[in-house]
Design a protein around this motif. Structure first.
Motif, PDB file in Angstrom:
ATOM      1  N   ILE A  45       1.021  -1.371  -0.020  1.00  0.00           N
ATOM      2  CA  ILE A  45       0.026   0.132  -0.086  1.00  0.00           C
ATOM      3  C   ILE A  45       1.058   1.010   0.070  1.00  0.00           C
ATOM      4  O   ILE A  45       1.906   1.434   0.984  1.00  0.00           O
ATOM      5  CB  ILE A  45      -0.884  -0.121   1.145  1.00  0.00           C
ATOM      6  CG1 ILE A  45      -1.838  -1.244   1.272  1.00  0.00           C
ATOM      7  CG2 ILE A  45      -1.687   1.342   1.342  1.00  0.00           C
ATOM      8  CD1 ILE A  45      -2.604  -1.401   2.498  1.00  0.00           C
ATOM      9  N   TRP A  46       0.634   2.149  -0.979  1.00  0.00           N
ATOM     10  CA  TRP A  46       1.328   3.433  -0.854  1.00  0.00           C
ATOM     11  C   TRP A  46       0.580   4.470  -0.115  1.00  0.00           C
ATOM     12  O   TRP A  46      -0.810   4.470   0.153  1.00  0.00           O
ATOM     13  CB  TRP A  46       1.307   3.903  -2.567  1.00  0.00           C
ATOM     14  CG  TRP A  46       2.357   3.347  -2.968  1.00  0.00           C
ATOM     15  CD1 TRP A  46       2.168   2.220  -4.131  1.00  0.00           C
ATOM     16  CD2 TRP A  46       3.881   3.562  -3.187  1.00  0.00           C
ATOM     17  NE1 TRP A  46       3.385   1.928  -4.499  1.00  0.00           N
ATOM     18  CE2 TRP A  46       4.444   2.679  -4.049  1.00  0.00           C
ATOM     19  CE3 TRP A  46       4.604   4.751  -2.621  1.00  0.00           C
ATOM     20  CZ2 TRP A  46       5.823   2.987  -4.275  1.00  0.00           C
ATOM     21  CZ3 TRP A  46       5.942   4.693  -2.761  1.00  0.00           C
ATOM     22  CH2 TRP A  46       6.449   3.719  -3.784  1.00  0.00           C
ATOM     23  N   LEU A  47       1.130   5.311   0.497  1.00  0.00           N
ATOM     24  CA  LEU A  47       0.731   6.390   1.517  1.00  0.00           C
ATOM     25  C   LEU A  47       1.254   7.654   1.037  1.00  0.00           C
ATOM     26  O   LEU A  47       2.184   7.898   0.621  1.00  0.00           O
ATOM     27  CB  LEU A  47       0.779   5.941   2.885  1.00  0.00           C
ATOM     28  CG  LEU A  47       0.312   4.761   3.537  1.00  0.00           C
ATOM     29  CD1 LEU A  47       0.902   4.588   4.966  1.00  0.00           C
ATOM     30  CD2 LEU A  47      -1.006   4.438   3.469  1.00  0.00           C
ATOM     31  N   ILE A  48       0.337   8.650   1.401  1.00  0.00           N
ATOM     32  CA  ILE A  48       0.752  10.191   0.908  1.00  0.00           C
ATOM     33  C   ILE A  48       0.262  10.909   2.085  1.00  0.00           C
ATOM     34  O   ILE A  48      -0.753  10.757   2.656  1.00  0.00           O
ATOM     35  CB  ILE A  48       0.062  10.635  -0.566  1.00  0.00           C
ATOM     36  CG1 ILE A  48       0.620  11.786  -0.905  1.00  0.00           C
ATOM     37  CG2 ILE A  48      -1.411  10.576  -0.566  1.00  0.00           C
ATOM     38  CD1 ILE A  48       0.359  12.224  -2.383  1.00  0.00           C
ATOM     39  N   SER A  49       1.019  11.858   2.088  1.00  0.00           N
ATOM     40  CA  SER A  49       0.798  12.750   3.499  1.00  0.00           C
ATOM     41  C   SER A  49      -0.387  14.063   2.979  1.00  0.00           C
ATOM     42  O   SER A  49      -0.355  14.252   1.741  1.00  0.00           O
ATOM     43  CB  SER A  49       2.066  13.424   4.031  1.00  0.00           C
ATOM     44  OG  SER A  49       2.770  14.209   2.990  1.00  0.00           O
TER      45      SER A  49
END
Length: 95
Positions: A45-49
């Motif tokens: 899973i890719w996460l972004i702030s």
């Protein structure tokens, strides 16, 4: 110091008002937009702030951007035949 919230790419895309795969496709097409401090990968899973979402929102063109549309209108409305020729250097031999 303010703490950043992190979102999955699907959640972030929906937060930007786009389709769920918008950020995945953007990262594939324009990886220079995604700085390593704004994104991270947790397993598959890719996460972004929040900071990353704001940066992407500010640095992407809006749909129907006039800068792109105006030159096209000028090309389609012209009464003259437009012909674009390659540069002369392509025809010269490099002896």
């Amino acid at each position: 110091m303010k703490e950043n919230n992190w979102y999955t790419f699907s959640e972030g895309s929906k937060k930007l008002g786009k389709s769920h795969s918008y950020l995945y496709k953007s990262m594939k097409d324009r990886p220079e937009l995604f700085k390593s401090t704004m994104i991270q990968k947790q397993g598959r899973i890719w996460l972004i702030s929040d900071e990353g979402l704001n940066y992407i929102k500010k640095n992407t063109k809006k749909e129907g951007d006039r800068l792109r549309i105006l030159p096209l209108k000028a090309v389609y409305k012209t009464k003259h035949i437009l012909c674009f020729l390659p540069n002369k250097s392509l025809y010269q031999n490099s002896n």
